[in-house]
Design a protein around this motif. Sequence first.
Motif, PDB file in Angstrom:
ATOM      1  N   ALA A  41       0.839  -1.199   0.000  1.00 26.50           N
ATOM      2  CA  ALA A  41       0.000   0.000   0.000  1.00 26.50           C
ATOM      3  C   ALA A  41       0.873   1.248   0.000  1.00 26.50           C
ATOM      4  O   ALA A  41       1.921   1.280   0.653  1.00 26.50           O
ATOM      5  N   TYR A  42       0.444   2.272  -0.713  1.00 21.41           N
ATOM      6  CA  TYR A  42       1.292   3.454  -0.838  1.00 21.41           C
ATOM      7  C   TYR A  42       0.637   4.727  -0.312  1.00 21.41           C
ATOM      8  O   TYR A  42       1.008   5.841  -0.698  1.00 21.41           O
ATOM      9  N   ASP A  43      -0.334   4.589   0.591  1.00 21.27           N
ATOM     10  CA  ASP A  43      -0.773   5.751   1.356  1.00 21.27           C
ATOM     11  C   ASP A  43       0.383   6.197   2.251  1.00 21.27           C
ATOM     12  O   ASP A  43       1.319   5.430   2.513  1.00 21.27           O
ATOM     13  N   ASP A  44       0.321   7.430   2.730  1.00 26.33           N
ATOM     14  CA  ASP A  44       1.457   8.002   3.469  1.00 26.33           C
ATOM     15  C   ASP A  44       1.831   7.172   4.688  1.00 26.33           C
ATOM     16  O   ASP A  44       3.018   6.946   4.972  1.00 26.33           O
ATOM     17  N   GLN A  45       0.830   6.704   5.425  1.00 28.67           N
ATOM     18  CA  GLN A  45       1.109   5.957   6.648  1.00 28.67           C
ATOM     19  C   GLN A  45       1.778   4.621   6.345  1.00 28.67           C
ATOM     20  O   GLN A  45       2.733   4.218   7.019  1.00 28.67           O
ATOM     21  N   SER A  46       1.326   3.948   5.311  1.00 34.60           N
ATOM     22  CA  SER A  46       1.910   2.654   4.951  1.00 34.60           C
ATOM     23  C   SER A  46       3.337   2.823   4.461  1.00 34.60           C
ATOM     24  O   SER A  46       4.221   2.027   4.803  1.00 34.60           O
ATOM     25  N   ARG A  47       3.584   3.839   3.656  1.00 33.02           N
ATOM     26  CA  ARG A  47       4.944   4.062   3.166  1.00 33.02           C
ATOM     27  C   ARG A  47       5.881   4.427   4.309  1.00 33.02           C
ATOM     28  O   ARG A  47       7.032   3.988   4.349  1.00 33.02           O
ATOM     29  N   ALA A  48       5.407   5.221   5.259  1.00 34.48           N
ATOM     30  CA  ALA A  48       6.230   5.581   6.409  1.00 34.48           C
ATOM     31  C   ALA A  48       6.564   4.347   7.244  1.00 34.48           C
ATOM     32  O   ALA A  48       7.686   4.202   7.744  1.00 34.48           O
ATOM     33  N   GLU A  49       5.600   3.438   7.404  1.00 35.31           N
ATOM     34  CA  GLU A  49       5.848   2.199   8.134  1.00 35.31           C
ATOM     35  C   GLU A  49       6.908   1.355   7.443  1.00 35.31           C
ATOM     36  O   GLU A  49       7.798   0.790   8.093  1.00 35.31           O
ATOM     37  N   ARG A  50       6.834   1.251   6.128  1.00 37.84           N
ATOM     38  CA  ARG A  50       7.821   0.457   5.390  1.00 37.84           C
ATOM     39  C   ARG A  50       9.218   1.058   5.524  1.00 37.84           C
ATOM     40  O   ARG A  50      10.199   0.336   5.699  1.00 37.84           O
ATOM     41  N   LEU A  51       9.285   2.372   5.442  1.00 39.72           N
ATOM     42  CA  LEU A  51      10.582   3.030   5.566  1.00 39.72           C
ATOM     43  C   LEU A  51      11.161   2.794   6.961  1.00 39.72           C
ATOM     44  O   LEU A  51      12.356   2.494   7.110  1.00 39.72           O
ATOM     45  N   ALA A  52      10.318   2.906   7.986  1.00 40.32           N
ATOM     46  CA  ALA A  52      10.782   2.696   9.361  1.00 40.32           C
ATOM     47  C   ALA A  52      11.198   1.248   9.588  1.00 40.32           C
ATOM     48  O   ALA A  52      12.047   0.970  10.440  1.00 40.32           O
ATOM     49  N   GLY A  53      10.607   0.328   8.824  1.00 37.47           N
ATOM     50  CA  GLY A  53      10.915  -1.086   8.997  1.00 37.47           C
ATOM     51  C   GLY A  53      12.118  -1.569   8.215  1.00 37.47           C
ATOM     52  O   GLY A  53      12.510  -2.734   8.348  1.00 37.47           O
ATOM     53  N   GLN A  54      12.722  -0.716   7.399  1.00 40.96           N
ATOM     54  CA  GLN A  54      13.893  -1.122   6.638  1.00 40.96           C
ATOM     55  C   GLN A  54      15.092  -1.300   7.562  1.00 40.96           C
ATOM     56  O   GLN A  54      15.176  -0.673   8.614  1.00 40.96           O
TER      57      GLN A  54
END
Length: 387
Positions: free
Chosen positions: A108-121
Motif C-alpha cells: 500500500a502506498y498511502d502516506d502511513q503505509s509508506r512511512a511504516e515500510r521506511l521505518a521497517g527497513q
Amino acid sequence: MNTAAVVADFRTYPLISALGSVQTLADRVAVEWADGRISPFHHVWLRDNCPCQQCVYSVTREQVFEIVDAPDDLQPTAAHIDAEGCLCLDWHDGHRSRFDPGWLRAHAYDDQSRAERLAGQPQSHLWRSDLQLPVFEYTALMEDPAALLQWLIAVRDIGLTQVRGVPTAPGSLKLIAQRISFIRESNFGVLFNVQSKADADSNAYTAFNLPLHTDLPTRELQPGLQFLHCLVNDAEGGESIFVDGFAIADALRSEDPASFQALCEIPVEFRNKDRHSDYRCLAPIIALDALGRVAEIRMANFLRGAFDTSVEQMPRLYRAYRRFMAMTREPRFRLMQRLNPGELWCFDNRRTLHARNAFDPATGARHFQGCYVDRDELLSRILVLQR
C-alpha cells in the motif's frame, strides 16, 4: 492465510489487517482496512500488479504483462471482497484480478503505509572505538542456517565482524565466503595472498603501514564485502585498524555540513595501475542513496589521482578532504586489534575503512588470504534465509 496461490512472489505476507470495504472512485479504488486505515490504489497500479497466471509466469514469478497493453481508459466494472478476504476486480475489457490482503497491505502506498515500510527497513548501526565487536564461530556458520543469518545481518547492519575457529590451511577462506555466494574475482585473483614480496603490485603486499582505505575504489563498483583470513601472524606489528565510514560521514554532516556536501558533490579520480592493468574511476568520496542516506564511502589516498575540479572548487575540495582524513585519525572512531591465526575479518568494504600498522618481516612470517563478495549477494542471501 496461505498467500502462495494468489501472490506472484516467492515470499508470503502476513495478514496485518483484513480488508473491510472497497469503494470505486473515478481513477482509483479506496480500500478501508479493518483497523481503520484507508489505502487508495489507482486503477492503473492495480492492473499493472495483477498476479494472475496470464500476467505473471508461475514458474519464474516474473511479469509477462506490460501496462502499455492495457486500454487507456482502464476502468473496473466491479470491485468486491471475496469469501477468502481477497480484493477482486472485474475490468471492462474482461480481465479479472485478485489480490491477497497481506500482499496488498505490504505494498500500500498511502502516506502511513509508506512511512511504516521506511521505518521497517534495516538500519545501519553506527559505531566508534567502543564497538562491541560481533564475533562468530566458524563451525556454527558452516552448519547452522540460523547462526549464518545472524552473522550476515551483523555484516549488513554493523559492517564489521570477526569469525574464529577457521581452519588455517590455505584456501579455507573460500568455503566460508561461499556460504554467502560466489566470490568476486579481481585482477588480484579469486583469493589473494597478503604477504610481503619484492615484486609487489600493491602496497598491501609490502611491510609498510597501510592508511585507512576501502579496497578497489578504482572500480565503478567497489567490492561489497571483504574477507581477510589470518593463516600465520608471527611478525611484530601489523595490527588491523578499522573505522566506520558511515559514522564519520554522519559526524561530518553534523559538525561541518559544507565539507560533507563537498565530498558528496565533487568527484575524485582513483587509479590502480600495475605492469598489466590500469583501472580508473571518477566518483565522489561520499555517495548517497535515493533517500539521501550515506550508502558508500570511496577512499584510498595511495590510489588517488591529482584533484581535477574548477579553480573555485579546489580549495573547498581540499578543505573537505583534509577534514575527512583527519577525522579518520581521531581516537574516538578507531578500533584496533591484532588478528590471530584461525581468525578472519568480514566487513563491508563500501562502508568500513581498514588499515594496517607496519610490521617487521624479519621477526616472523605473516600470511593473510583475502577475497571479495558483492553486497548484493549478502542482501540476497539474507532474504532467502529469512523465507
